[in-house]
Enzyme design. Structure first.
Site, short mmCIF file in Angstrom:
data_model
loop_
_atom_site.label_atom_id
_atom_site.label_comp_id
_atom_site.label_asym_id
_atom_site.label_seq_id
_atom_site.Cartn_x
_atom_site.Cartn_y
_atom_site.Cartn_z
N CYS A 12 -1.62 44.45 -30.57
CA CYS A 12 -2.60 45.47 -30.19
C CYS A 12 -3.97 44.88 -29.86
O CYS A 12 -4.82 45.57 -29.30
CB CYS A 12 -2.73 46.51 -31.30
SG CYS A 12 -1.18 47.31 -31.69
N HIS B 163 -9.49 50.39 -31.53
CA HIS B 163 -8.06 50.49 -31.21
C HIS B 163 -7.55 51.84 -31.70
O HIS B 163 -7.84 52.26 -32.82
CB HIS B 163 -7.32 49.34 -31.89
CG HIS B 163 -5.84 49.47 -31.81
ND1 HIS B 163 -5.19 49.81 -30.64
CD2 HIS B 163 -4.86 49.30 -32.75
CE1 HIS B 163 -3.89 49.84 -30.87
NE2 HIS B 163 -3.67 49.54 -32.13
N ASN C 272 -0.40 55.33 -30.15
CA ASN C 272 -0.81 53.92 -30.17
C ASN C 272 -0.13 53.20 -29.00
O ASN C 272 1.08 52.99 -29.02
CB ASN C 272 -0.40 53.30 -31.52
CG ASN C 272 -0.77 51.83 -31.63
OD1 ASN C 272 -1.18 51.20 -30.65
ND2 ASN C 272 -0.61 51.28 -32.81
#
Ligand code: COA
Length: 327
Positions: free
Chosen positions: A113, A254, A284
């Site tokens: 990520c 994030h 996500n």
């Protein structure tokens, strides 16, 4: 020494939406559980003939168009992804061909990520060192292909998409003030994909029957580390620039989980109106999450010239990263 500046942003998402209600039909879960534990309401999922490169190319085109940069001017294409089209060649090379970026060096970067932020850091360093003038940094994922849709612990969290930024050499006050990247490999097995690499070669009995082609995650441990690491990355960025949280105009974290975002913002003392959140609509999207959010913030006018923008990532590895930008 030149500064590096973001001169264009772009994003691209699949049309297909899977809502929490849709997931109720697939695994034992509820809209209420997903919403309260994560903040996610729906996510975008790639169609059969859509791949990571499909969204990466489109996001890249949009970022180039905004910046007024021709693909043939690019020196560098960096793609952050853990779901490349193939293990090799680099999906960045496929993107290079599709864009017609003939003179660019192109490579993929695996930092989960944090992939876009790692790419942004490398592009910035190249530009400041004079090794490149114009770079295209992309974060793109089709996580739906490696999510186990029978595992309610993980399948509710993730989505597909891509975001991109053109980064180029410039003079003056505006630009990327700092980037910081960090890793803590002692937790590599808390968020990973067991097969498709050299440890577990293809085998019907093992890799397929044991579902090793799907990502695995220790959710609780990941959660705790994410909050601590994102705070550390953010504070490091502020300290390096002699700034404090009150200097931040917009915080773009994030987009993993609303509770992680809220806890990080609280530790930094940031009010809700300074925190950009879009994970309710996309879930996500791993390396794509920050550049998609950055593009939405940029196009919607949430970022204005002169604003101080702090981007802050955390992902498998563990990896984490921050970038402080004067827009
Ligand atoms: N629907 C309903 N129940 C679920 C569920 C779902 N989708 N997923 C898990 N549960 C159950 C569990 O089985 C457990 O049941 P049990 O007590 O009977 O065993 C219960 O809910 C609590 O599970 P737990 O894992 O403790 O929940 P949690 O509050 O920690 O939330 C996450 C789980 C995954 C949402 C949370 O740990 C998290 O967000 N972690 C970080 C994940 C992440 O962001 N990863 C990417 C980082 S880049």
């Amino acid at each position: 020494m030149s500064r590096a500046r973001i001169t264009g942003t772009g994003s691209a998402l699949p049309d297909k939406i899977i809502t929490n209600r849709d997931l109720e039909q697939m695994v034992e879960t509820s809209d209420e559980w997903i919403t309260t534990r994560t903040g996610i309401k729906e996510r975008r999922i790639a169609a059969d003939r859509e791949y990571t490169s499909t969204f990466a190319v489109e996001a890249g085109r949009r970022a180039l168009a905004m910046s007024g940069t021709g693909a043939d001017e690019l020196d560098l294409i960096i793609l952050g992804t853990v779901t490349p089209d193939f293990p090799f060649p680099a999906t960045a090379c496929i993107i290079q061909k599709e864009l017609g970026a003939h003179k660019a060096a192109a490579f993929d970067l695996s930092a989960a990520c944090s992939g876009f932020m790692y790419g942004l850091s490398i592009a910035t360093t190249h530009i400041r060192a004079g090794a490149a003038k114009k770079a295209l940094v992309i974060g793109a994922e089709v996580l739906s292909r490696v999510v186990d849709w029978t595992d309610r612990n993980t399948c509710i969290l993730f989505g597909d998409g891509a975001g991109a930024a053109v980064v180029e050499a410039c003079e003056g006050e505006s630009g990327i003030l700092s980037t910081h990247i960090f890793s803590d490999g002692s937790h590599w097995d808390q968020l990973y994909l067991p097969a498709a690499g050299s440890r577990n070669p293809a085998s019907c009995q093992r890799t397929i029957d044991e579902r090793l082609y799907y990502l695995r995650m220790e959710g609780n441990d990941v959660y705790k580390h994410a909050v601590r690491a994102m705070e550390e990355a953010a504070i490091t960025a502020l300290n390096a620039n002699g700034m404090s949280p009150s200097d931040i105009s917009l915080f773009i974290p994030h987009q993993a989980n609303r509770r992680i975002i809220d806890a990080t913002a609280k530790r930094l003392g940031l009010s809700e109106d300074k925190v950009f959140v879009n994970l309710h609509t996309y879930g996500n999207t791993s390396a794509a999450s920050i550049p998609i959010a950055l593009d939405e913030a940029n196009r919607s006018g949430a970022i204005k010239k002169g604003d101080i923008v702090l981007m802050d990532a955390f992902g498998g590895g563990f990896t984490y990263a921050s970038a402080l930008v004067r827009w």
